[in-house]
Design an enzyme around this catalytic site. Structure first.
Site, PDB file in Angstrom:
ATOM      1  CG  HIS A  69      52.391  83.445  93.240  1.00 45.89           C
ATOM      2  ND1 HIS A  69      52.399  84.038  92.004  1.00 45.89           N
ATOM      3  CD2 HIS A  69      51.820  84.332  94.091  1.00 45.89           C
ATOM      4  CE1 HIS A  69      51.850  85.244  92.086  1.00 45.89           C
ATOM      5  NE2 HIS A  69      51.493  85.445  93.350  1.00 45.89           N
TER       6      HIS A  69
ATOM      7  CB  CYS B 271      51.629  87.345  96.123  1.00 47.93           C
ATOM      8  SG  CYS B 271      50.140  86.673  96.896  1.00 47.93           S
TER       9      CYS B 271
END
Length: 124
Positions: A84, A100
């Protein structure tokens, strides 16, 4: 006789993408048809919440998820993890996330526009 060449858009070759993430080098490499196409600097998980290693797939995409996820989200087949953007660009190049993979927002927008759901993601 004159034959007009015609390319059926439904049969036109489609680029096949795959992603390799090198946690120690903090780079995401995008491959197009098996060849390096793009490379981006990333942030990865901190020691207490490391980025998982293995081979996954992109299973969903989100446009403008907001907050810490920045401009785009590419969800991985490992529950709770994704690639992301970020609302903290200074974090890129560091091991600071909850596992992440973070990219600068312009880079995740470019990646989001290129790769479809189902793209293979190998994290080493």
């Amino acid at each position: 006789m004159y034959f007009h060449s015609y390319i059926d858009p439904l049969r036109a070759p489609v680029a096949k993408y795959s992603i390799t993430i090198n946690v120690s080098n903090r780079r995401l490499t995008l491959f197009q048809n098996g060849k390096v196409f793009k490379s981006y600097p990333i942030a990865v998980g901190k020691p207490s919440t490391p980025t998982p290693r293995g081979t996954f797939r992109i299973i969903n995409k989100a446009f403008n998820p907001g907050g810490p996820f920045g401009a785009r989200w590419l969800g991985l087949s490992r529950k709770g993890y994704g690639i992301h953007g970020t609302n903290n660009p200074a974090s890129i190049g560091k091991a600071v996330s909850n596992g992440c993979i973070r990219l600068h927002n312009p880079n995740i927008i470019e990646l989001y526009n290129l790769v479809p759901v189902g793209t293979s993601v190998r994290i080493v």
